[in-house]
Motif scaffolding. Structure first.
Motif, PDB file in Angstrom:
ATOM      1  N   UNK A 232       0.781  -1.229   0.000  1.00  0.00           N
ATOM      2  CA  UNK A 232       0.000   0.000   0.000  1.00  0.00           C
ATOM      3  C   UNK A 232       0.810   1.274   0.000  1.00  0.00           C
ATOM      4  N   UNK A 233       2.102   1.178  -0.309  1.00  0.00           N
ATOM      5  CA  UNK A 233       2.965   2.357  -0.370  1.00  0.00           C
ATOM      6  C   UNK A 233       3.191   2.718  -1.837  1.00  0.00           C
ATOM      7  N   UNK A 234       2.841   3.930  -2.234  1.00  0.00           N
ATOM      8  CA  UNK A 234       3.106   4.387  -3.598  1.00  0.00           C
ATOM      9  C   UNK A 234       4.615   4.404  -3.805  1.00  0.00           C
ATOM     10  N   UNK A 235       5.098   3.600  -4.745  1.00  0.00           N
ATOM     11  CA  UNK A 235       6.545   3.397  -4.882  1.00  0.00           C
ATOM     12  C   UNK A 235       6.983   3.560  -6.333  1.00  0.00           C
ATOM     13  N   UNK A 236       8.080   4.297  -6.536  1.00  0.00           N
ATOM     14  CA  UNK A 236       8.665   4.472  -7.860  1.00  0.00           C
ATOM     15  C   UNK A 236      10.181   4.406  -7.710  1.00  0.00           C
ATOM     16  N   UNK A 237      10.863   3.948  -8.741  1.00  0.00           N
ATOM     17  CA  UNK A 237      12.325   3.853  -8.690  1.00  0.00           C
ATOM     18  C   UNK A 237      12.949   4.594  -9.860  1.00  0.00           C
ATOM     19  N   UNK A 238      13.987   5.363  -9.576  1.00  0.00           N
ATOM     20  CA  UNK A 238      14.846   5.938 -10.608  1.00  0.00           C
ATOM     21  C   UNK A 238      16.155   5.173 -10.586  1.00  0.00           C
ATOM     22  N   UNK A 239      16.643   4.774 -11.752  1.00  0.00           N
ATOM     23  CA  UNK A 239      17.957   4.146 -11.863  1.00  0.00           C
ATOM     24  C   UNK A 239      18.948   5.221 -12.292  1.00  0.00           C
ATOM     25  N   UNK A 240      19.982   5.428 -11.491  1.00  0.00           N
ATOM     26  CA  UNK A 240      20.900   6.534 -11.744  1.00  0.00           C
ATOM     27  C   UNK A 240      22.343   6.062 -11.786  1.00  0.00           C
ATOM     28  N   UNK A 241      23.153   6.763 -12.550  1.00  0.00           N
ATOM     29  CA  UNK A 241      24.534   6.354 -12.807  1.00  0.00           C
ATOM     30  C   UNK A 241      25.423   6.544 -11.581  1.00  0.00           C
ATOM     31  N   UNK A 242      26.216   5.510 -11.280  1.00  0.00           N
ATOM     32  CA  UNK A 242      27.213   5.595 -10.226  1.00  0.00           C
ATOM     33  C   UNK A 242      28.542   5.049 -10.722  1.00  0.00           C
ATOM     34  N   UNK A 243      28.845   5.309 -12.004  1.00  0.00           N
ATOM     35  CA  UNK A 243      30.158   4.950 -12.524  1.00  0.00           C
ATOM     36  C   UNK A 243      31.169   6.048 -12.198  1.00  0.00           C
ATOM     37  N   UNK A 244      30.665   7.279 -11.995  1.00  0.00           N
ATOM     38  CA  UNK A 244      31.475   8.431 -11.618  1.00  0.00           C
ATOM     39  C   UNK A 244      30.991   8.934 -10.259  1.00  0.00           C
ATOM     40  N   UNK A 245      31.874   9.380  -9.362  1.00  0.00           N
ATOM     41  CA  UNK A 245      31.405   9.913  -8.080  1.00  0.00           C
ATOM     42  C   UNK A 245      30.395  11.040  -8.292  1.00  0.00           C
ATOM     43  N   UNK A 336      42.659  14.731 -21.812  1.00  0.00           N
ATOM     44  CA  UNK A 336      41.303  14.950 -21.313  1.00  0.00           C
ATOM     45  C   UNK A 336      40.950  13.825 -20.345  1.00  0.00           C
ATOM     46  N   UNK A 337      40.349  14.178 -19.216  1.00  0.00           N
ATOM     47  CA  UNK A 337      39.886  13.164 -18.270  1.00  0.00           C
ATOM     48  C   UNK A 337      38.698  12.447 -18.912  1.00  0.00           C
ATOM     49  N   UNK A 338      38.885  11.175 -19.253  1.00  0.00           N
ATOM     50  CA  UNK A 338      37.798  10.439 -19.907  1.00  0.00           C
ATOM     51  C   UNK A 338      36.892   9.729 -18.911  1.00  0.00           C
ATOM     52  N   UNK A 339      37.429   9.358 -17.745  1.00  0.00           N
ATOM     53  CA  UNK A 339      36.584   8.753 -16.717  1.00  0.00           C
ATOM     54  C   UNK A 339      37.255   8.865 -15.352  1.00  0.00           C
ATOM     55  N   UNK A 340      36.412   8.873 -14.310  1.00  0.00           N
ATOM     56  CA  UNK A 340      36.875   8.810 -12.921  1.00  0.00           C
ATOM     57  C   UNK A 340      36.074   7.698 -12.269  1.00  0.00           C
TER      58      UNK A 340
END
Length: 425
Positions: A232-245, A336-340
Motif C-alpha cells: 500500500x505504499x506508492x513506490x517508484x524507482x529511478x535508476x541513476x549512474x554511479x560509474x562516476x562519483x 582529457x579526463x575520460x573517466x573517474x
C-alpha cells in the motif's frame, strides 16, 4: 520442540527449493530471537544469493522482517508523507539537501538512514560531523519533528525491523550483500515499517554501486517497487549512474559542506540535477503540486535544513571538522579526463578513514577526497586532480594509489553517461 530445524531450511534453499511461508516466518523469527545462530543464517544467506528467491518468497521474507518489530503510525502527521532511499554510492549526499527541500515544498519526509560500510558513505556519519547533532531520537520526537518542521533524518529505532539489523551486519561480513532478495527485503522492510505513504527509490548502477549493470539494477528496482505497492505504499524507482562519483566531495564533513552549497543555490550540477529529479518524484507520489527548483532558489529549503539540524541538537553554524593532513594528486600527462572510477575513489576515501571496515569502527569526519576535475576536463601535467584528506598521515600512500588508478585520460572526451538511466513504477 521447534517445528523446524535451521539445517533443513538451509538445505532446502541450497538445493533450489522454494521455501514455504511457515519456513520463512520461523527462520526470521528464530534468528531475531537467537535460536538460529549467525553461522546458520550465514549459510542460508549464501544459499539465497546463489539460488535466488521467487517473488512470493521475497514478499513473505519482507513481511516476516517487518513483523519482527514495531510499525510506526504516522497518522497524526497532517502533511502527506514521502521518503527516499538510495542503494548507496560514492559521494551520494543527496539525502541531505533533498529532505529539507521536499519538506519546504509541503511534504513530510520521515528519513530513516544508515551508516556507511565499505566504500559507500552513510548519511548518519555525514550528519554526525555537525557539532551536537544526534542520530537517535524517540518515536515521539520523530513524529513531532515531522509535524512541526516536516523533515527528520535519523537512525531507525531499536524496535523497527530488528531482524534486518542483525541480518544487515551479517551480510556485510559474509559476502552476501549483493543478493537481490536480501537487498530488497532489507530496504523495504524498514521503509514499510516506518509508515511512509510514498517512497522513491534511487537505485544506483555502475562501478561504485552494488548493482554493477543495468539489468541487475532493473531487477532490484522492479522487486522493490512491487513490494512497496503490495504493502500500500506508492513506490517508484529511478535508476541513476554511479560509474562516476556524485559531485566533487567524498567523505563526511566535506559532503555536508557540498550539500549546504546546494541549499544555498550553488553546488555541482549533477548533485543539483539529481536532487531536483528525486524531489519531483517524491512530490508527485505524495500528490503535492510544487516546483522544487523555485523553492530551492527561494532559500526556504535552507531554512528547513537549519531548523532540522537544530531540532536534533546540532549547530548549523558550527565549523565542520577539517582533516589534519592534506596531499594533492597531480596529473602525470596532458590530456582529457575520460573517466573517474567511482569505486576507486570510494576505496581511497575509505582508506583515508572516511568509512569503516566493520560496523563498530569509528570514522574520521574530516577524512575523504575532494575532486578538482570532472570527466571531460582537459588537464596538463602537474595540474591538481584531487586532494586526499586524512587525520592519520600513514593512510595517505595506499589511498593515493587507489585514487591514481581511478583516472583515465585520452585525446578527447568520452561520450557522457546520462545521470538518469531508467524509471520503474
Amino acid at each position: 520442540m521447534s517445528a523446524f530445524a535451521a539445517v533443513d531450511v538451509i538445505r532446502a534453499k541450497r538445493d533450489g527449493h522454494v521455501l514455504t511461508d511457515a519456513q520463512i516466518d520461523w527462520v526470521v523469527d528464530a534468528y531475531t530471537k537467537g535460536i538460529v545462530a549467525d553461522e546458520q543464517m550465514s549459510a542460508l544467506a549464501m544459499a539465497i544469493l546463489l539460488r535466488g528467491m521467487t517473488s512470493a518468497e521475497i514478499a513473505r521474507w519482507t513481511a516476516a522482517m517487518i513483523a519482527s518489530g514495531e510499525r510506526l503510525d504516522l497518522s497524526s502527521v497532517t502533511r502527506p508523507t514521502a521518503d527516499k532511499h538510495s542503494t548507496g554510492g560514492v559521494g551520494d549526499k543527496i539525502t541531505l539537501p533533498l529532505t529539507p527541500l521536499v519538506a519546504a515544498c509541503g511534504v513530510a519526509v520521515p528519513q530513516l538512514s544508515g551508516r556507511g560500510l565499505g566504500h559507500t558513505g552513510g548519511t548518519l556519519d555525514k550528519l554526525e560531523s555537525i557539532a551536537g547533532w544526534q542520530a537517535r531520537i524517540s518515536n515521539e520526537q520523530f513524529k513531532s519533528q515531522l509535524q512541526d518542521i516536516g523533515a527528520v533524518i535519523c537512525a531507525a529505532g531499536e524496535g523497527l525491523a530488528p531482524a534486518d539489523r542483525k541480518l544487515y551486519a551479517l551480510r556485510d561480513v559474509t559476502g552476501t550483500v549483493e543478493a537481490i532478495p536480501l537487498i530488497a527485503s532489507s530496504i523495504m522492510s524498514k521503509k514499510i515499517a516506518e509508515g511512509t505513504g510514498a517512497l522513491v527509490l534511487d537505485v544506483k548502477v555502475g562501478t561504485g554501486a552494488f548493482m554493477k549493470d543495468l539489468a541487475s539494477a532493473q531487477e532490484l528496482a522492479r522487486t522493490m517497487v512491487q513490494l512497496g505497492k503490495d504493502s500500500g505504499v506508492t513506490t517508484v524507482a529511478l535508476l541513476t549512474d554511479m560509474s562516476t562519483p556524485l559531485g566533487l566531495a567524498v567523505g563526511n564533513a566535506n559532503e555536508v559542506a557540498e550539500s549546504v552549497e546546494v541549499l544555498a543555490g550553488g553546488g555541482p550540477s549533477d548533485v543539483v540535477e539529481l536532487t531536483l529529479a528525486l524531489a519531483r518524484e517524491m512530490l508527485a507520489a505524495a500528490g503535492v503540486d510544487a516546483d522544487p527548483e523555485k523553492v530551492l532558489a527561494s532559500g526556504k529549503a535552507m531554512d528547513t535544513w537549519r531548523d532540522m539540524i537544530r531540532a536534533q541538537g546540532g549547530d548549523p553554524d558550527a565549523t565542520l571538522p577539517v582533516a589534519a593532513h592534506t596531499e594533492v594528486l597531480r596529473a602525470t600527462e596532458d590530456g582529457v579526463v575520460t573517466s573517474i572510477d567511482a569505486y576507486g575513489i570510494g576505496i581511497a576515501a575509505w582508506r583515508l578513514g572516511a568509512g569503516r571496515a566493520r560496523k563498530e569502527d569509528p570514522v574520521s569526519f574530516g577524512a575523504g577526497v575532494q575532486l578538482k576535475v570532472r570527466p571531460g576536463d582537459r588537464v596538463r601535467t602537474g595540474d591538481v586532480l584531487l586532494e586526499l584528506r586524512a587525520d592519520d598521515e600513514s593512510r595517505i600512500p595506499a589511498a593515493r594509489a587507489d585514487a591514481a588508478g581511478a583516472f583515465t585520460f585520452g585525446a578527447a572526451a568520452a561520450a557522457p553517461v546520462p545521470l538518469l538511466l531508467d524509471r520503474i513504477a
